[in-house]
Scaffold this motif. Sequence first.
Motif, PDB file in Angstrom:
ATOM      1  N   THR A 102       0.861  -1.179   0.000  1.00  0.00           N
ATOM      2  CA  THR A 102       0.000   0.000   0.000  1.00  0.00           C
ATOM      3  C   THR A 102       0.894   1.224   0.000  1.00  0.00           C
ATOM      4  OG1 THR A 102      -1.713  -1.177   1.232  1.00  0.00           O
ATOM      5  CG2 THR A 102      -1.821   1.222   1.239  1.00  0.00           C
ATOM      6  N   ILE A 103       0.576   2.206  -0.846  1.00  0.00           N
ATOM      7  CA  ILE A 103       1.415   3.394  -1.005  1.00  0.00           C
ATOM      8  C   ILE A 103       0.613   4.637  -0.655  1.00  0.00           C
ATOM      9  CG2 ILE A 103       2.742   4.797  -2.639  1.00  0.00           C
ATOM     10  CD1 ILE A 103       3.269   2.280  -4.257  1.00  0.00           C
ATOM     11  N   ALA A 104       1.240   5.530   0.108  1.00  0.00           N
ATOM     12  CA  ALA A 104       0.652   6.842   0.383  1.00  0.00           C
ATOM     13  C   ALA A 104       1.341   7.873  -0.495  1.00  0.00           C
ATOM     14  CB  ALA A 104       0.820   7.215   1.857  1.00  0.00           C
ATOM     15  N   CYS A 105       0.543   8.595  -1.267  1.00  0.00           N
ATOM     16  CA  CYS A 105       1.046   9.689  -2.109  1.00  0.00           C
ATOM     17  C   CYS A 105       0.704  10.993  -1.395  1.00  0.00           C
ATOM     18  CB  CYS A 105       0.401   9.620  -3.489  1.00  0.00           C
ATOM     19  SG  CYS A 105       0.867  10.978  -4.589  1.00  0.00           S
ATOM     20  N   ILE A 106       1.724  11.713  -0.941  1.00  0.00           N
ATOM     21  CA  ILE A 106       1.472  12.883  -0.106  1.00  0.00           C
ATOM     22  C   ILE A 106       1.953  14.165  -0.783  1.00  0.00           C
ATOM     23  CG2 ILE A 106       1.452  11.587   2.049  1.00  0.00           C
ATOM     24  CD1 ILE A 106       4.279  12.362   2.570  1.00  0.00           C
ATOM     25  N   SER A 107       1.351  15.274  -0.363  1.00  0.00           N
ATOM     26  CA  SER A 107       1.617  16.586  -0.951  1.00  0.00           C
ATOM     27  C   SER A 107       2.629  17.358  -0.117  1.00  0.00           C
ATOM     28  CB  SER A 107       0.312  17.384  -1.056  1.00  0.00           C
ATOM     29  OG  SER A 107      -0.589  16.758  -1.941  1.00  0.00           O
ATOM     30  N   THR A 108       3.288  18.323  -0.762  1.00  0.00           N
ATOM     31  CA  THR A 108       4.305  19.126  -0.079  1.00  0.00           C
ATOM     32  C   THR A 108       4.035  20.619  -0.150  1.00  0.00           C
ATOM     33  OG1 THR A 108       5.662  19.125  -2.097  1.00  0.00           O
ATOM     34  CG2 THR A 108       6.107  17.415  -0.459  1.00  0.00           C
ATOM     35  N   GLN A 109       3.078  21.023  -0.986  1.00  0.00           N
ATOM     36  CA  GLN A 109       2.726  22.435  -1.109  1.00  0.00           C
ATOM     37  C   GLN A 109       1.223  22.571  -1.288  1.00  0.00           C
ATOM     38  OE1 GLN A 109       5.284  23.389  -4.566  1.00  0.00           O
ATOM     39  NE2 GLN A 109       6.554  24.638  -3.222  1.00  0.00           N
ATOM     40  N   VAL A 110       0.698  23.731  -0.919  1.00  0.00           N
ATOM     41  CA  VAL A 110      -0.674  24.073  -1.274  1.00  0.00           C
ATOM     42  C   VAL A 110      -0.614  24.669  -2.666  1.00  0.00           C
ATOM     43  CG1 VAL A 110      -2.726  25.421  -0.697  1.00  0.00           C
ATOM     44  CG2 VAL A 110      -1.256  24.553   1.136  1.00  0.00           C
ATOM     45  N   GLY A 111      -1.093  23.910  -3.665  1.00  0.00           N
ATOM     46  CA  GLY A 111      -0.906  24.307  -5.052  1.00  0.00           C
ATOM     47  C   GLY A 111       0.501  23.977  -5.512  1.00  0.00           C
ATOM     48  N   GLY A 157       2.443  14.061  -4.589  1.00  0.00           N
ATOM     49  CA  GLY A 157       1.152  14.725  -4.567  1.00  0.00           C
ATOM     50  C   GLY A 157       1.268  16.150  -5.074  1.00  0.00           C
ATOM     51  N   MET A 158       0.520  17.051  -4.482  1.00  0.00           N
ATOM     52  CA  MET A 158       0.535  18.445  -4.903  1.00  0.00           C
ATOM     53  C   MET A 158       1.863  19.106  -4.552  1.00  0.00           C
ATOM     54  SD  MET A 158      -3.305  19.461  -3.601  1.00  0.00           S
ATOM     55  CE  MET A 158      -3.027  21.215  -3.949  1.00  0.00           C
ATOM     56  N   GLY A 159       2.405  19.887  -5.504  1.00  0.00           N
ATOM     57  CA  GLY A 159       3.589  20.679  -5.226  1.00  0.00           C
ATOM     58  C   GLY A 159       4.888  20.057  -5.712  1.00  0.00           C
ATOM     59  N   GLU A 160       5.935  20.857  -5.678  1.00  0.00           N
ATOM     60  CA  GLU A 160       7.295  20.446  -6.040  1.00  0.00           C
ATOM     61  C   GLU A 160       8.091  20.266  -4.739  1.00  0.00           C
ATOM     62  OE1 GLU A 160      10.758  19.429  -6.827  1.00  0.00           O
ATOM     63  OE2 GLU A 160       9.496  19.579  -8.631  1.00  0.00           O
ATOM     64  N   PRO A 161       8.373  19.017  -4.364  1.00  0.00           N
ATOM     65  CA  PRO A 161       9.046  18.762  -3.083  1.00  0.00           C
ATOM     66  C   PRO A 161      10.366  19.506  -2.883  1.00  0.00           C
ATOM     67  CG  PRO A 161       8.185  16.724  -3.983  1.00  0.00           C
ATOM     68  CD  PRO A 161       8.007  17.773  -5.055  1.00  0.00           C
ATOM     69  N   LEU A 162      11.146  19.656  -3.953  1.00  0.00           N
ATOM     70  CA  LEU A 162      12.467  20.266  -3.773  1.00  0.00           C
ATOM     71  C   LEU A 162      12.407  21.780  -3.654  1.00  0.00           C
ATOM     72  CD1 LEU A 162      14.858  18.077  -5.942  1.00  0.00           C
ATOM     73  CD2 LEU A 162      13.980  17.732  -3.627  1.00  0.00           C
TER      74      LEU A 162
END
Length: 345
Positions: A102-111, A157-162
């Motif tokens: 099971t994989i969780a895809c998570i976001s790093t930014q709002v938009g 997920g949402m956003g550019e992690p770097l």
Amino acid sequence: MKNILDFDYSGLQSYLINEIGIEKYRTDQICNWIYKKRVFDFEEMTNLSKQDRSFLKDNFVISIPQIIKKQVSKIDGTTKYLFGLDDGNTIESVIIYYPSRTIACISTQVGCPLRCEFCSTGQNGFVRNLTTGEIAGQLLAMEKDINIDVKNIVYMGMGEPLLNFENVLNSIEILNHPKMKKIGARHITISTAGIPHRIEELGDVDKEFRLSVSLHAPSNVQRDKIMPINHKYPVEQVMQACRIYQEKTNKRVTFEYILIKGFNDTREDALKLVELFGDMKVMVNLIPVNSNPANFEKPSKKFIDRFLDTLINKGIDAVVRAEKGSDILAACGQLKGKVKEENLR
């Protein structure tokens, strides 16, 4: 009031001892309640003294993203969450089920500030970076809802992690730490559209996480048309950073490649990719484009298979990624994080 989820293990232990006067061993108990048992109320931490619980309530909150809406795919069970944050902003995160994991895809930014043509997130603009606690908290909220310990995390997920570098690395420290979430670093993937200096810096981080680069085109002429970030960081610069990362870590780099009908799906495009990779150790995930703001179309199966076969015949490890959650707009490039008024009633 500080969100306790913003603290890594050593930072939390130091704060508890030096600022609140709570014994060192209590850190393990608190982390066990939050990260192992998913208890988000200090009053329920019954092996702590009433005084310690009172001190914790006076100094911390346990701020978990709140579920506004949950959608479950009728096709494959993929589950998408619309989360509300403390400041009223919203984000989306996804749980993806495979037979073996099971994989969780998570976001790093709002938009997202990158505004890639094929991505719904970027078309909605950029608001702010997520905090460390908001990033890690997505996983805790989803785990509590499905009552499963998730062992695989992708920052896709949402956003550019770097572009949220420090908070992303801090959240990985929390998710990876044996006294906190204890997710193996090799089961954590950071995805980026290509921020060269940050890719190089990742090579100096002493963690075994995986790097995935969203390439999506083999030339600057093509990439410029769908990824505005390429004007600032052209393909050659991104690839050089990946080579430096690989030299530092000796780890294979994964490249994501969205296949768009009549744009980047020919055998010639595949051969250009092979030339671009050179002698690098790579894995290529081919992603037939999902429903998108630009109305790009998927190539035919014939073109997809030919592209895949060309890469494999040239010695490149490649697969066509299985589509998950497209019926609930949870697939690659489809997260919006927007809330409709009726969801708040």
